[in-house]
Enzyme design. Structure first.
Site, PDB file in Angstrom:
ATOM      1  N   SER A  52       0.260  -8.840   1.616  1.00 60.14           N
ATOM      2  CA  SER A  52      -1.194  -8.802   1.690  1.00 60.14           C
ATOM      3  C   SER A  52      -1.605  -8.624   3.142  1.00 60.14           C
ATOM      4  O   SER A  52      -0.959  -9.187   4.041  1.00 60.14           O
ATOM      5  CB  SER A  52      -1.771 -10.124   1.162  1.00 60.14           C
ATOM      6  OG  SER A  52      -3.132 -10.240   1.538  1.00 60.14           O
ATOM      7  N   HIS A  96       0.833  -1.208   0.000  1.00 59.42           N
ATOM      8  CA  HIS A  96       0.000   0.000   0.000  1.00 59.42           C
ATOM      9  C   HIS A  96       0.871   1.262   0.000  1.00 59.42           C
ATOM     10  O   HIS A  96       0.580   2.238  -0.689  1.00 59.42           O
ATOM     11  CB  HIS A  96      -0.886   0.052   1.246  1.00 59.42           C
ATOM     12  CG  HIS A  96      -1.876  -1.060   1.380  1.00 59.42           C
ATOM     13  ND1 HIS A  96      -1.792  -1.992   2.394  1.00 59.42           N
ATOM     14  CD2 HIS A  96      -2.974  -1.383   0.668  1.00 59.42           C
ATOM     15  CE1 HIS A  96      -2.824  -2.835   2.301  1.00 59.42           C
ATOM     16  NE2 HIS A  96      -3.547  -2.493   1.259  1.00 59.42           N
ATOM     17  N   GLN A 131      -9.183  -7.481 -10.511  1.00 60.07           N
ATOM     18  CA  GLN A 131      -9.782  -6.222 -10.028  1.00 60.07           C
ATOM     19  C   GLN A 131      -9.261  -5.023 -10.834  1.00 60.07           C
ATOM     20  O   GLN A 131     -10.028  -4.133 -11.219  1.00 60.07           O
ATOM     21  CB  GLN A 131      -9.452  -6.028  -8.551  1.00 60.07           C
ATOM     22  CG  GLN A 131      -9.786  -4.644  -8.008  1.00 60.07           C
ATOM     23  CD  GLN A 131      -9.520  -4.541  -6.521  1.00 60.07           C
ATOM     24  OE1 GLN A 131     -10.330  -4.978  -5.728  1.00 60.07           O
ATOM     25  NE2 GLN A 131      -8.389  -3.965  -6.133  1.00 60.07           N
TER      26      GLN A 131
END
Ligand code: AMP
Length: 277
Positions: free
Chosen positions: A185, A29, A150
């Protein structure tokens, strides 16, 4: 740095770079946030943190999904975020108001990958991402390749809906991995130490698959390695990188994709395969 929960407070921060997340931030992230900072220049970097209930199926991990807002705010700020949007569910989905789900592009329904194993997932993802784009009004939105299907779904949704979000650009960013190859993750936190070792099989499976000459052989190699490593396999496939439909040979950009479970932990990963990016 500002943490905001109300959507009207976002108005001052439009036309910047946006990183949507569900929190429990890790280096993957944070790399996306740094990329957003580079794209934005002097424009704002907005990070959203929202564990979206509508993208979890019954029996999935919505209630136990890790939540750690205070630490996340610190990490996001250090990586270059200007604004954290951390809404309540009632801000995203106001009671009595129908928050539409945009029409799903083919890549969200035809490949029979995540769409088959998590049948309501992409409807929830498209609903929340469309709502976030409406509220944040970004010029760029950065998504990780970690969630390859996605990424293709969001890219196709934005194209299908133009000019709804004006000149919004979906910017893909490569998967960030641990030193041994495991894709970072938030769900890795669920792995115990022996499962953490087993999880390396995903990386090994994709690496070995790259040595094979055909998609079919590559699929078989991945399947065998995961079976032998004690996984319950949802899929090991090689597909067209954009449509995610099956291919017979390597004459277009291709992607190896894996989803497999260790007890109740479900891991996904993917990699470019077949010599073309
Ligand atoms: P999530 O919080 O899991 O919904 O992920 C938020 C964003 O971070 C998505 O665009 C993910 O694809 C991306 N992401 C998650 N893990 C990684 C990773 N290891 N490397 C790059 N991007 C990632």
């Amino acid at each position: 740095m500002t943490v905001i929960g109300q959507s009207h407070e976002l108005e001052r921060h439009a036309r910047g770079a946006f990183v949507p997340t569900m929190g429990a931030l890790h280096e993957g992230h944070l790399t996306l946030i740094r990329r957003a900072k580079n794209l934005a220049g002097n424009a704002p970097v907005v990070v959203s943190i929202f564990v979206n209930p509508t993208q979890f199926g019954p029996g999935e991990d919505f209630s136990k999904y890790p939540r750690m807002l205070v630490k996340d705010v610190e990490l996001a700020m250090a990586a270059g975020a200007d604004v954290i949007f951390a809404p309540e569910a009632t801000t995203m989905y106001p009671p009595g108001q129908n928050v539409e789900t945009p029409p799903l592009p083919d890549v969200a329904t035809k490949p029979k990958l995540e769409d088959a194993f998590r049948p309501t997932h992409f409807a929830g993802v498209c609903q929340v991402v469309a709502r976030l784009f409406d509220l944040v009004k970004p010029r760029w939105a950065v998504f990780g390749e970690k969630d390859w299907q996605q990424l293709q779904v969001i890219t196709a949704m934005v194209e299908q809906q133009r000019p709804r979000w004006e000149d919004l650009e979906i910017v893909p960013h490569p998967t960030v991995r641990e030193r041994d190859g495991l894709a970072m993750s938030s769900r890795n936190a669920y792995l115990n130490s022996s499962q953490r070792k087993q999880a390396l099989a995903l990386w090994r499976a994709m690496s070995e698959a790259k040595q094979e000459k055909s998609p079919a052989q590559a699929e078989l190699v991945m399947r065998t390695i995961l079976d032998e490593s004690g996984f319950v396999v949802d899929y090991t496939v090689v597909r067209d990188a954009a449509t995610l439909l099956p291919i017979d040979r390597y004459d277009q950009p291709a992607r190896a994709l894996i989803a497999a479970r260790l007890e109740n932990v479900r891991l996904i990963d993917n990699a470019s395969i077949g010599g073309k990016p």
